[in-house]
Design an enzyme around this catalytic site. Structure first.
Site, PDB file in Angstrom:
ATOM      1  N   GLN A   1      59.381 -15.036 -39.486  1.00 46.47           N
ATOM      2  CA  GLN A   1      59.822 -16.367 -39.890  1.00 46.47           C
ATOM      3  C   GLN A   1      58.729 -17.399 -39.645  1.00 46.47           C
ATOM      4  OE1 GLN A   1      62.293 -17.845 -36.054  1.00 46.47           O
ATOM      5  NE2 GLN A   1      63.049 -15.921 -36.922  1.00 46.47           N
TER       6      GLN A   1
ATOM      7  N   HIS B   1      58.430 -22.104 -39.259  1.00 52.16           N
ATOM      8  CA  HIS B   1      59.149 -23.376 -39.194  1.00 52.16           C
ATOM      9  C   HIS B   1      58.400 -24.448 -39.978  1.00 52.16           C
ATOM     10  CE1 HIS B   1      61.408 -21.343 -36.157  1.00 52.16           C
ATOM     11  NE2 HIS B   1      60.430 -21.365 -35.274  1.00 52.16           N
TER      12      HIS B   1
ATOM     13  N   GLU C   1      57.164 -25.334 -31.130  1.00 49.72           N
ATOM     14  CA  GLU C   1      57.800 -24.765 -29.937  1.00 49.72           C
ATOM     15  C   GLU C   1      56.779 -24.061 -29.050  1.00 49.72           C
ATOM     16  OE1 GLU C   1      60.815 -22.511 -31.918  1.00 49.72           O
ATOM     17  OE2 GLU C   1      59.584 -20.720 -32.094  1.00 49.72           O
TER      18      GLU C   1
ATOM     19  N   HIS D   1      55.708 -15.785 -37.487  1.00 51.14           N
ATOM     20  CA  HIS D   1      55.890 -15.255 -36.135  1.00 51.14           C
ATOM     21  C   HIS D   1      57.208 -14.498 -35.998  1.00 51.14           C
ATOM     22  CE1 HIS D   1      58.015 -19.158 -36.011  1.00 51.14           C
ATOM     23  NE2 HIS D   1      58.837 -18.568 -35.152  1.00 51.14           N
TER      24      HIS D   1
ATOM     25  N   ARG E   1      63.344 -17.824 -42.860  1.00 51.43           N
ATOM     26  CA  ARG E   1      63.275 -16.377 -42.652  1.00 51.43           C
ATOM     27  C   ARG E   1      62.562 -15.725 -43.836  1.00 51.43           C
ATOM     28  NH1 ARG E   1      68.558 -15.405 -42.398  1.00 51.43           N
ATOM     29  NH2 ARG E   1      68.673 -16.185 -40.277  1.00 51.43           N
TER      30      ARG E   1
END
Length: 324
Positions: A103, A105, A122, A180, A200
Site C-alpha cells: 500500500q 498513503h 507515519e 510499503h 491498497r
C-alpha cells in the site's frame, strides 16, 4: 469550574484485521476476545473513533470534548491555532500475524483534494520481530510509471519490492507515496497524522473472509506513488542512558526516545505542545505534582500542554516521547 488537566490515559480502540493476531493481548494485555486483533488505536480523533479517557475525574470524556473544553491548555497555543478542534496525531500498536497489503498513503495535497483529509506521514518503531521478519519498503531497483503499471497489471509486483530485515528497536519513517507493507511476525508502535487513508495496491490474492478479495485502489495509487527510489526510510538514532535522544523531527511530529533506569526529569516549559509517552520496553511510573501513572510496555500516556514538568521513574524502560 473545570477540573485541572492531568496525566491522561485513554481506552484502547481495538481493530480486527484479516492479517491480525493475538499478540496485542498476549504482550500488552489488551482486552480482546478476537484472534485477529491487528491494531490498538491508543489515541485517536479519527471520525467515529474518538478516544475516551479511562482515568481520573475526566473518565468517560472524549478527546474531542477535551479539545473543545480546554483548547490550548490541552494541546498548546500554536497547535490549537493550526488544528483547532482536531487532534493532529493518531497513535497505534500493530500486530502483523500475516503480511499486510502492499500500500501507500497520499500526501496532504492529494488527501485534501480527494478526501478532505490530512495526508499520512507515519513513523514505525519495532517492538518485536520474529526470526527473518521484514518490512516491504520501496522497490528493489529503478522503477518507472510504465514498468510499475505493467507489474501491477501482470500480477508480478511482489517480485520487484524491496525487503528490509528488522529487529527490535529499529525505526522507520513512512513518507507519503512510499510503497510499503508490514511483514508477518512484526509488532510495532505507529505515530502518524490523523488520517485513515490507505491506497491498497496488492493484497497477496487472499480472501477477505466472505469469498471476495479486498478492494484495491490502483488508480488512486498511481497518482500518489513516489518512484524516486530514495532510500531514506530507515532512521538512525542513538539512545542516551537516562536521557532523551532525538529519533526524528518532521513537520508533523517530533519523536525522542527516553531511556530511563532510575529517576529522570523532563521539562516542557518551552515546548507549547502536548506530549505523548509510548511505553516500548520495560516499565515506568510518570509523576506530576504528587500524582502518578504507571506506563507499561504497550501503554500510552498523554501529557497535556498545561503540564510543564514531569518525573519518570524507569525500570530499564524505553519510552517514545512525541510532540508537535
Amino acid at each position: 469550574m473545570k477540573d485541572d488537566l492531568y496525566l491522561l490515559k485513554f481506552e484502547p480502540i481495538l481493530k480486527e484485521k484479516i492479517w491480525g493476531g493475538s499478540r496485542l493481548k498476549e504482550l500488552f494485555g489488551k482486552k480482546s476476545t478476537s484472534s485477529k486483533t491487528g491494531e490498538s488505536w491508543e489515541i485517536s480523533d479519527v471520525e467515529n473513533n474518538s478516544s475516551i479517557v479511562k482515568n481520573g475525574t475526566l473518565k468517560g470524556k472524549t478527546i474531542q470534548w477535551l479539545l473543545e473544553e480546554y483548547r490550548e491548555k490541552f494541546v498548546g497555543k500554536k497547535v490549537f491555532e493550526v488544528f483547532g478542534n482536531k487532534f493532529p496525531l493518531l497513535i497505534k500498536f500493530i500486530d502483523a500475524a500475516e503480511t499486510l497489503s502492499v500500500q501507500l498513503h497520499p500526501d496532504d495535497k492529494i488527501a485534501k483534494e480527494k478526501h478532505n483529509s490530512f495526508g499520512k506521514t507515519e513513523m514505525w518503531y519495532i517492538m518485536q520481530a520474529g526470526k527473518d521478519a521484514e518490512l516491504i519498503l520501496g522497490f528493489g531497483g529503478e522503477m518507472s510509471k510504465s514498468k510499475y503499471k505493467n507489474l501491477v497489471e501482470t500480477g508480478e509486483l511482489a517480485g520487484a519490492l524491496n525487503r528490509e530485515k528488522v529487529d527490535q528497536g529499529d525505526a522507520f519513517i513512512i513518507k507519503p507515496g512510499l510503497i510499503h507493507a508490514i511483514g508477518a511476525g512484526v509488532v510495532l508502535a505507529e505515530i502518524q497524522q490523523t488520517s485513515d487513508l490507505t491506497y491498497r495496491i496488492y493484497d497477496w490474492d487472499r480472501d477477505a473472509g466472505n469469498g471476495e478479495k479486498r478492494e484495491l485502489h490502483t488508480e488512486l495509487a498511481m497518482e500518489a506513488i513516489d518512484l524516486s527510489g530514495k532510500e531514506d526510510f530507515r532512521i538512525n538514532y542513538k539512545p542516551i542512558p537516562n536521557a532523551a535522544a532525538e529519533v526524528i523531527n518532521t513537520k508533523y511530529f517530533r519523536t525522542n526516545i527516553i531511556q530511563a533506569n532510575g529517576n529522570l526529569s523532563r521539562d516542557y516549559t518551552q515546548l507549547d505542545s502536548f506530549v505523548i509517552l509510548i511505553g516500548v520496553e520495560g516499565g515506568s511510573v510518570v509523576s506530576y505534582r504528587g500524582k502518578s501513572e504507571e506506563l507499561k510496555r504497550g501503554e500510552t500516556l498523554l501529557v497535556p500542554a498545561s503540564i510543564e514538568k514531569i518525573v519518570i521513574e524507569g525500570d530499564k524502560a524505553k519510552i517514545l516521547e512525541v510532540s508537535l
